[in-house]
Design an enzyme around this catalytic site. Sequence first.
Site, PDB file in Angstrom:
ATOM      1  N   GLU A 112       0.791  -1.140   0.367  1.00 27.51           N
ATOM      2  CA  GLU A 112      -0.277  -0.153  -0.219  1.00 27.51           C
ATOM      3  C   GLU A 112       1.247   0.760  -0.370  1.00 27.51           C
ATOM      4  O   GLU A 112       1.657   1.037   0.104  1.00 27.51           O
ATOM      5  CB  GLU A 112      -0.849   0.283   0.913  1.00 27.51           C
ATOM      6  CG  GLU A 112      -1.634   1.249   1.514  1.00 27.51           C
ATOM      7  CD  GLU A 112      -1.909   1.197   2.881  1.00 27.51           C
ATOM      8  OE1 GLU A 112      -1.560   0.875   3.783  1.00 27.51           O
ATOM      9  OE2 GLU A 112      -3.257   2.298   3.117  1.00 27.51           O
ATOM     10  N   ASN A 114      -6.442   6.735  -1.787  1.00 25.71           N
ATOM     11  CA  ASN A 114      -5.157   5.407  -1.626  1.00 25.71           C
ATOM     12  C   ASN A 114      -6.104   4.529  -2.877  1.00 25.71           C
ATOM     13  O   ASN A 114      -6.782   3.345  -2.037  1.00 25.71           O
ATOM     14  CB  ASN A 114      -5.616   4.700  -0.135  1.00 25.71           C
ATOM     15  CG  ASN A 114      -4.429   4.421   0.218  1.00 25.71           C
ATOM     16  OD1 ASN A 114      -3.419   3.458  -0.956  1.00 25.71           O
ATOM     17  ND2 ASN A 114      -4.366   3.858   1.390  1.00 25.71           N
ATOM     18  N   LYS A 155      -9.252   2.383  -2.296  1.00 28.71           N
ATOM     19  CA  LYS A 155      -9.201   1.794  -0.910  1.00 28.71           C
ATOM     20  C   LYS A 155     -10.848   1.990  -0.350  1.00 28.71           C
ATOM     21  O   LYS A 155     -10.715   3.514  -0.451  1.00 28.71           O
ATOM     22  CB  LYS A 155      -8.716   2.434  -0.004  1.00 28.71           C
ATOM     23  CG  LYS A 155      -8.309   1.451   1.454  1.00 28.71           C
ATOM     24  CD  LYS A 155      -7.277   2.020   2.100  1.00 28.71           C
ATOM     25  CE  LYS A 155      -6.738   2.152   3.448  1.00 28.71           C
ATOM     26  NZ  LYS A 155      -5.814   1.777   4.526  1.00 28.71           N
ATOM     27  N   GLU A 162      -5.865   8.572   7.905  1.00 24.19           N
ATOM     28  CA  GLU A 162      -6.760   8.253   6.274  1.00 24.19           C
ATOM     29  C   GLU A 162      -7.707   8.873   6.097  1.00 24.19           C
ATOM     30  O   GLU A 162      -8.190   9.570   4.825  1.00 24.19           O
ATOM     31  CB  GLU A 162      -6.120   6.917   6.341  1.00 24.19           C
ATOM     32  CG  GLU A 162      -4.964   6.561   6.184  1.00 24.19           C
ATOM     33  CD  GLU A 162      -5.405   4.596   6.067  1.00 24.19           C
ATOM     34  OE1 GLU A 162      -5.417   4.998   5.004  1.00 24.19           O
ATOM     35  OE2 GLU A 162      -5.093   3.998   6.231  1.00 24.19           O
ATOM     36  N   CYS A 181      -5.406  -2.752   2.346  1.00 20.21           N
ATOM     37  CA  CYS A 181      -5.164  -2.578   4.290  1.00 20.21           C
ATOM     38  C   CYS A 181      -5.845  -3.069   5.012  1.00 20.21           C
ATOM     39  O   CYS A 181      -6.352  -4.484   5.354  1.00 20.21           O
ATOM     40  CB  CYS A 181      -3.859  -1.564   4.377  1.00 20.21           C
ATOM     41  SG  CYS A 181      -3.090  -1.376   6.892  1.00 20.21           S
ATOM     42  N   ASN A 203       0.224  -0.978   5.749  1.00 15.99           N
ATOM     43  CA  ASN A 203       1.282  -0.346   6.357  1.00 15.99           C
ATOM     44  C   ASN A 203       0.412  -0.309   7.895  1.00 15.99           C
ATOM     45  O   ASN A 203      -0.648   0.078   8.092  1.00 15.99           O
ATOM     46  CB  ASN A 203       0.750   1.152   5.673  1.00 15.99           C
ATOM     47  CG  ASN A 203       2.076   1.759   4.349  1.00 15.99           C
ATOM     48  OD1 ASN A 203       2.912   1.660   5.445  1.00 15.99           O
ATOM     49  ND2 ASN A 203       1.379   1.270   3.870  1.00 15.99           N
TER      50      ASN A 203
HETATM   51  N1  CDT Z   1      -3.167   1.448   6.858  1.00 13.51           N
HETATM   52  C1  CDT Z   1      -3.937   0.823   7.379  1.00 13.51           C
HETATM   53  O1  CDT Z   1      -5.438   1.140   6.767  1.00 13.51           O
HETATM   54  N2  CDT Z   1      -3.934   0.543   8.599  1.00 13.51           N
HETATM   55  C2  CDT Z   1      -4.716   0.186   9.976  1.00 13.51           C
HETATM   56  C3  CDT Z   1      -4.449   0.754  11.134  1.00 13.51           C
HETATM   57  C4  CDT Z   1      -5.596   0.047  11.872  1.00 13.51           C
HETATM   58  S1  CDT Z   1      -5.138   0.238  13.426  1.00 13.51           S
HETATM   59  C5  CDT Z   1      -6.015  -1.836  13.366  1.00 13.51           C
HETATM   60  C6  CDT Z   1      -4.832  -1.440   9.229  1.00 13.51           C
HETATM   61  O2  CDT Z   1      -6.164  -2.233   9.289  1.00 13.51           O
HETATM   62  O3  CDT Z   1      -3.257  -1.811   9.183  1.00 13.51           O
END
Ligand code: CDT
Length: 311
Positions: A47, A110, A127, A146, A172, A197
């Site tokens: 991502e 995204n 996304k 985000e 993600c 990420n």
């Molecule tokens: N980039 C991304 O979507 N990160 C989120 C962090 C959330 S913390 C549970 C993820 O779901 O990994």
Amino acid sequence: MARTVTLAAAQMGPISRSEDRASVVARLLAMMRQAKAMGADVVAYPEATLTAFFPHWFTEDEAEVDAWFEREMPGPQTQPLFDEARRLAIGFHLGYCELDFSAGRKRRFNTSILVDSSGTIIGKYRKIHLPGHSDHRPGTPFQNLEKRYFEVGDLGFGVWRAYGGVAGMIICNDRRWPESYRVLGLQGVDMVFCGYNTPVHHPAAPDHDRLGQFHNELSMQSGAYQNSCWVVGIAKAGMEEGVDMIAGSCIIAPNGEIVARATSADDEVIVARCDLDLGRSYRETTFNMAIHRRPEHYRMIVERTGRPDPG
Ligand code: CDT
């Protein structure tokens, strides 16, 4: 005739805030060549591959935000990826931050794309499940903005005929939601690409931290098994500008087993030879949706009981 494809996940180590696109693309090209040498037909990057994960930092400066985004794909700095893919005859999956003007106003997404072995973009996803918050939270060690920097994707969960089967993408946080895989599964997806990420630390719920890698694998393994598809999870990993990000890139079979897993928190390529008919075997038996799934009953239950009052 057997349907097999060799998939590679190109995990990325941290990208510093000051690292420019040329340097990142050089890292991506090195991994593309390595993936090809390892026999891959497709190499998948994470991502928001091209920069540090900037939603961890707050700014009100529009120009500063826009600098993290791509105005065109391919653009002058990313064209070498497309040229090398064509030269090597390898497909790729790339996550990046997209600045779009097609709706008559500036929009930020995204985004991820699928590129075939002739260097042509064949699929795009934006996304849908954006985590975090849009307000400034200066008291936390890092933020997850985000919801501030991206709009919710408007393209749905699509699939494309690619790489010898049917391919789809999620990004993600989407991987934590069963609906993401199910919408793809209902379209007969064979392989799902998912870049991520994910910080080790969850500022809003630190008690979840010790389970981060477990939840990563739990989400993707159940998505693969319950939808009879391969899932490729690709991390941006390691200590990035003070934020420790989970690694654990992996390739998961339709039986739910992890068949390849990264062992570092740095740039690393893993590959797996994937039998797409293993997915068909599950889709035609345990998870034959046409025979066993009961959507009319799911609807009836919701209509009868309504939404529970959370109190
Ligand atoms: N980039 C991304 O979507 N990160 C989120 C962090 C959330 S913390 C549970 C993820 O779901 O990994």
